[in-house]
Design an enzyme around this catalytic site. Structure first.
Site, PDB file in Angstrom:
ATOM      1  N   ARG A 117       1.186  -0.899  -0.248  1.00  0.00           N
ATOM      2  CA  ARG A 117       0.345  -0.078  -0.190  1.00  0.00           C
ATOM      3  C   ARG A 117       0.546   1.360   0.039  1.00  0.00           C
ATOM      4  O   ARG A 117       0.149   1.738   0.714  1.00  0.00           O
ATOM      5  CB  ARG A 117      -1.002  -0.356   1.053  1.00  0.00           C
ATOM      6  CG  ARG A 117      -1.877  -0.664   0.910  1.00  0.00           C
ATOM      7  CD  ARG A 117      -3.145  -0.278   0.197  1.00  0.00           C
ATOM      8  NE  ARG A 117      -4.463  -1.009   0.458  1.00  0.00           N
ATOM      9  CZ  ARG A 117      -5.494  -1.183   0.896  1.00  0.00           C
ATOM     10  NH1 ARG A 117      -5.309  -0.290   1.521  1.00  0.00           N
ATOM     11  NH2 ARG A 117      -6.137  -2.248   0.788  1.00  0.00           N
ATOM     12  N   ARG A 140      -2.861   6.557   0.812  1.00  0.00           N
ATOM     13  CA  ARG A 140      -3.691   7.983   0.999  1.00  0.00           C
ATOM     14  C   ARG A 140      -2.949   8.304   2.516  1.00  0.00           C
ATOM     15  O   ARG A 140      -2.798   9.832   2.245  1.00  0.00           O
ATOM     16  CB  ARG A 140      -4.620   7.769   2.282  1.00  0.00           C
ATOM     17  CG  ARG A 140      -6.017   7.746   1.130  1.00  0.00           C
ATOM     18  CD  ARG A 140      -7.150   6.870   1.720  1.00  0.00           C
ATOM     19  NE  ARG A 140      -6.922   5.690   2.364  1.00  0.00           N
ATOM     20  CZ  ARG A 140      -8.345   4.816   3.152  1.00  0.00           C
ATOM     21  NH1 ARG A 140      -9.375   5.463   3.013  1.00  0.00           N
ATOM     22  NH2 ARG A 140      -7.768   3.607   3.401  1.00  0.00           N
ATOM     23  N   ARG A 153      -6.165  12.108  -5.959  1.00  0.00           N
ATOM     24  CA  ARG A 153      -7.028  10.777  -5.262  1.00  0.00           C
ATOM     25  C   ARG A 153      -8.590  12.127  -5.155  1.00  0.00           C
ATOM     26  O   ARG A 153      -9.884  11.667  -5.017  1.00  0.00           O
ATOM     27  CB  ARG A 153      -7.137  10.737  -4.562  1.00  0.00           C
ATOM     28  CG  ARG A 153      -8.407  10.146  -3.443  1.00  0.00           C
ATOM     29  CD  ARG A 153      -8.396   8.545  -4.743  1.00  0.00           C
ATOM     30  NE  ARG A 153      -9.672   8.215  -3.397  1.00  0.00           N
ATOM     31  CZ  ARG A 153     -10.593   8.291  -2.630  1.00  0.00           C
ATOM     32  NH1 ARG A 153     -11.404   9.481  -3.411  1.00  0.00           N
ATOM     33  NH2 ARG A 153     -11.410   8.012  -2.242  1.00  0.00           N
ATOM     34  N   ASP A 213      -6.764  -2.179  -7.880  1.00  0.00           N
ATOM     35  CA  ASP A 213      -7.170  -3.305  -6.487  1.00  0.00           C
ATOM     36  C   ASP A 213      -7.931  -4.617  -7.055  1.00  0.00           C
ATOM     37  O   ASP A 213      -8.193  -4.352  -7.715  1.00  0.00           O
ATOM     38  CB  ASP A 213      -8.307  -2.291  -5.248  1.00  0.00           C
ATOM     39  CG  ASP A 213      -8.442  -2.261  -4.557  1.00  0.00           C
ATOM     40  OD1 ASP A 213      -8.100  -2.372  -3.472  1.00  0.00           O
ATOM     41  OD2 ASP A 213      -9.464  -3.818  -3.985  1.00  0.00           O
ATOM     42  N   TYR A 240     -15.012 -11.358  -0.036  1.00  0.00           N
ATOM     43  CA  TYR A 240     -15.669 -10.700  -1.098  1.00  0.00           C
ATOM     44  C   TYR A 240     -17.433 -10.789  -1.689  1.00  0.00           C
ATOM     45  O   TYR A 240     -17.323  -9.946  -1.561  1.00  0.00           O
ATOM     46  CB  TYR A 240     -14.871  -9.011  -1.416  1.00  0.00           C
ATOM     47  CG  TYR A 240     -13.681  -8.996  -0.861  1.00  0.00           C
ATOM     48  CD1 TYR A 240     -14.030  -7.797  -0.476  1.00  0.00           C
ATOM     49  CD2 TYR A 240     -12.329  -9.579  -0.453  1.00  0.00           C
ATOM     50  CE1 TYR A 240     -12.987  -7.132   1.348  1.00  0.00           C
ATOM     51  CE2 TYR A 240     -11.294  -8.857   0.260  1.00  0.00           C
ATOM     52  CZ  TYR A 240     -11.665  -7.699   1.480  1.00  0.00           C
ATOM     53  OH  TYR A 240     -10.807  -7.276   2.396  1.00  0.00           O
TER      54      TYR A 240
HETATM   55  O1  CP3 Z   1      -0.357  -1.671  -2.217  1.00  0.00           O
HETATM   56  C1  CP3 Z   1       0.025  -0.034  -3.428  1.00  0.00           C
HETATM   57  O2  CP3 Z   1      -0.327   0.763  -2.900  1.00  0.00           O
HETATM   58  C2  CP3 Z   1      -0.883  -1.043  -4.464  1.00  0.00           C
HETATM   59  C3  CP3 Z   1      -2.744  -0.894  -4.289  1.00  0.00           C
HETATM   60  C4  CP3 Z   1      -3.333  -1.759  -4.013  1.00  0.00           C
HETATM   61  C5  CP3 Z   1      -4.429  -1.040  -3.511  1.00  0.00           C
HETATM   62  N1  CP3 Z   1      -5.472  -2.104  -2.827  1.00  0.00           N
HETATM   63  C6  CP3 Z   1      -4.733   0.198  -3.005  1.00  0.00           C
HETATM   64  C7  CP3 Z   1      -5.863   0.520  -2.515  1.00  0.00           C
HETATM   65  C8  CP3 Z   1      -3.330  -2.638  -3.563  1.00  0.00           C
HETATM   66  C9  CP3 Z   1      -2.140  -3.804  -3.627  1.00  0.00           C
HETATM   67  C10 CP3 Z   1      -5.121  -3.075  -2.778  1.00  0.00           C
HETATM   68  C11 CP3 Z   1      -4.514  -4.949  -2.609  1.00  0.00           C
HETATM   69  C12 CP3 Z   1      -6.107  -5.469  -1.582  1.00  0.00           C
HETATM   70  N2  CP3 Z   1      -7.183  -4.288  -1.702  1.00  0.00           N
HETATM   71  C13 CP3 Z   1      -5.861  -6.521  -0.608  1.00  0.00           C
HETATM   72  C14 CP3 Z   1      -4.999  -6.764  -0.652  1.00  0.00           C
HETATM   73  C15 CP3 Z   1      -4.131  -6.144   0.484  1.00  0.00           C
HETATM   74  C16 CP3 Z   1      -4.352  -6.478   1.627  1.00  0.00           C
HETATM   75  O3  CP3 Z   1      -4.486  -5.514   2.145  1.00  0.00           O
HETATM   76  O4  CP3 Z   1      -4.154  -7.392   2.480  1.00  0.00           O
HETATM   77  C17 CP3 Z   1      -7.431  -5.772  -0.303  1.00  0.00           C
HETATM   78  C18 CP3 Z   1      -7.893  -6.762   1.208  1.00  0.00           C
HETATM   79  C19 CP3 Z   1      -8.495  -4.708  -0.729  1.00  0.00           C
HETATM   80  C20 CP3 Z   1      -9.956  -4.533  -0.889  1.00  0.00           C
HETATM   81  C21 CP3 Z   1      -9.510  -3.087  -0.263  1.00  0.00           C
HETATM   82  N3  CP3 Z   1      -9.357  -1.972  -1.144  1.00  0.00           N
HETATM   83  C22 CP3 Z   1     -10.632  -2.873   0.580  1.00  0.00           C
HETATM   84  C23 CP3 Z   1     -10.440  -3.366   1.931  1.00  0.00           C
HETATM   85  C24 CP3 Z   1     -10.373  -1.396   0.766  1.00  0.00           C
HETATM   86  C25 CP3 Z   1     -10.538  -0.590   2.101  1.00  0.00           C
HETATM   87  C26 CP3 Z   1     -10.082   0.058   2.697  1.00  0.00           C
HETATM   88  C27 CP3 Z   1      -9.822   1.401   2.859  1.00  0.00           C
HETATM   89  O5  CP3 Z   1      -8.505   1.240   3.138  1.00  0.00           O
HETATM   90  O6  CP3 Z   1      -9.784   2.546   2.730  1.00  0.00           O
HETATM   91  C28 CP3 Z   1      -9.928  -0.763  -0.560  1.00  0.00           C
HETATM   92  C29 CP3 Z   1      -9.628   0.486  -0.637  1.00  0.00           C
HETATM   93  C30 CP3 Z   1      -7.981   0.411  -1.132  1.00  0.00           C
HETATM   94  N4  CP3 Z   1      -7.548   0.129  -2.085  1.00  0.00           N
HETATM   95  C31 CP3 Z   1      -7.308   1.958  -0.930  1.00  0.00           C
HETATM   96  C32 CP3 Z   1      -6.712   2.200  -1.845  1.00  0.00           C
HETATM   97  C33 CP3 Z   1      -5.085   2.878  -1.700  1.00  0.00           C
HETATM   98  C34 CP3 Z   1      -7.942   3.131  -0.546  1.00  0.00           C
HETATM   99  C35 CP3 Z   1      -8.621   3.761  -1.325  1.00  0.00           C
HETATM  100  C36 CP3 Z   1      -9.021   5.161  -1.129  1.00  0.00           C
HETATM  101  O7  CP3 Z   1      -8.486   6.143  -1.954  1.00  0.00           O
HETATM  102  O8  CP3 Z   1      -9.880   5.692  -1.070  1.00  0.00           O
END
Ligand code: CP3
Length: 342
Positions: A24, A28, A37, A73, A150
């Site tokens: 990640r 943010r 964003r 994502d 999911y």
């Molecule tokens: O790692 C990186 O920088 C690359 C991008 C990336 C994102 N999500 C961006 C993201 C990667 C590799 C993921 C993987 C992901 N997404 C996983 C597996 C890794 C882990 O964390 O266990 C999972 C379970 C998800 C599902 C997901 N996406 C959730 C549960 C959420 C909401 C929670 C949150 O943090 O808001 C997301 C949203 C998400 N994915 C964001 C980002 C940058 C936040 C979105 C925003 O900008 O509001």
């Protein structure tokens, strides 16, 4: 020449300094991410190649990490299967309709990612030019079990009631869902590799909710099939089962280049349990980034020492960086790892 340290270590060759990237890392906690964003919602950001490429490169330029990870994502390839996807502020992802019955599974489409996720291959093509000499690009997918949770729950979950209900009551049904998702994952990763990613990571965030036996019988065979299907490309694969220390006795049989390890298991122990011949990635507790510099440095030293037992070591956190993390601490971490191992 492009920074070779990530790919060398993925192939089992140690380097000085050791490479570091951060799960990640585009997100943010970075004001530069927030400013992009701020112009759009999260899904549109993923689907606009110029913007997705821009935020992918940010941590390479700002932090000096040794790899970029595609900004996207894990839930993206589920939309064209016929599921509507929304990210609600403060709620996490919402998927509908939930997939729970035989007819729901039959209705799911095994789509062609080249057509349905063209924005992903376009993002990768932009990155191939714009990242060029800076750092290698990691692509990724959710592993099938994590994606299944999911789809079945309709979003995040505390106890995974509907997922375990399906697995325990109708293993054949569960297996047919896992097979369909795996077909999509294989096609989706083939597309990313053909577009130019240099390694891929499979995120199995929720594998750890299963017992060793359930994981071995109902999940591992699908992960194995995905790894075999991709093997012809000879692109390095990283498998990360979060909270999966109790699964290592099965996971050790997976023919991947590298295993991600969360912060719960010290890397020397993970190395033993995984067979003693693996490249390991990890495993600083993301909350350590809230410690003062000297304490953080001690933790990093420990992990580097622990990682020296493995065939090679790629430094990372044990899970994603939290949005509240001070960005200068993340930069400090990258510098400490490079200095201590340089
Ligand atoms: O790692 C990186 O920088 C690359 C991008 C990336 C994102 N999500 C961006 C993201 C990667 C590799 C993921 C993987 C992901 N997404 C996983 C597996 C890794 C882990 O964390 O266990 C999972 C379970 C998800 C599902 C997901 N996406 C959730 C549960 C959420 C909401 C929670 C949150 O943090 O808001 C997301 C949203 C998400 N994915 C964001 C980002 C940058 C936040 C979105 C925003 O900008 O509001």
């Amino acid at each position: 020449m492009k920074n070779p340290n990530l790919l060398k270590n993925l192939h089992g060759q140690r380097t000085r300094p050791i490479p570091i990237w951060i799960m990640r890392q585009a997100g943010r906690y970075l004001p530069e991410y927030q400013s992009v964003r701020g112009k759009t919602d999260f899904l549109s950001l993923c689907k606009t190649p110029e913007l997705a490429a821009e935020v992918t490169i940010q941590p390479v330029d700002i932090l000096g990490v040794d790899a970029a990870i595609l900004f996207s994502d894990i839930l993206i390839p589920l939309e064209p299967m016929g599921i509507s996807l929304a990210f609600k502020e403060g709620e996490g992802p919402v998927l509908s309709p939930p997939v729970r019955a035989s007819n729901d599974i039959k209705a799911l489409r095994v789509h062609d990612s080249k057509e349905t996720c063209q924005f992903v291959s376009e993002t990768i093509k932009i990155l191939r030019d714009e990242l060029s000499e800076k750092a290698p690009l990691i692509g990724f997918s959710g592993a099938p079990f994590t994606l299944a949770t999911y789809m079945i729950e309709g979003g995040s979950s505390r106890n995974f009631l509907f997922t375990k209900k399906m697995l325990f009551e109708s293993p054949t049904l569960f297996n047919s869902l896992m097979k369909k998702i795996s077909d999509v994952v294989i096609d989706y990763l083939n597309m990313q590799i053909e577009a130019g990613v240099e390694a891929v990571q499979l995120f199995d965030t929720w594998a750890g909710i299963l017992s060793l036996k359930d994981y071995r019988d109902h999940v591992f065979p699908h992960v194995e099939r995905i790894v075999e299907a991709l093997s012809a490309h000879q692109r390095p694969i990283i498998y990360f089962a979060f909270n999966g220390g109790h699964l290592f006795d099965v996971i050790k049989h997976l023919k991947v280049n590298c295993m991600g390890v969360d912060w719960r298991t010290p890397l020397s122990i993970a190395n033993e349990l995984l067979g003693g011949n693996k490249v390991l990635q990890g495993n600083l507790d993301p909350l350590s980034l809230f410690m003062p510099e000297e304490k953080l440095k001690d933790r990093v030293k420990d992990i580097i020492e622990e990682g020296s037992h493995a065939q090679a070591h790629i430094f990372n956190l044990g899970h994603g960086v939290l949005p509240q993390t001070p960005p200068d601490k993340v930069k400090m971490l990258v510098d400490i790892v490079h200095e201590l191992t340089g």
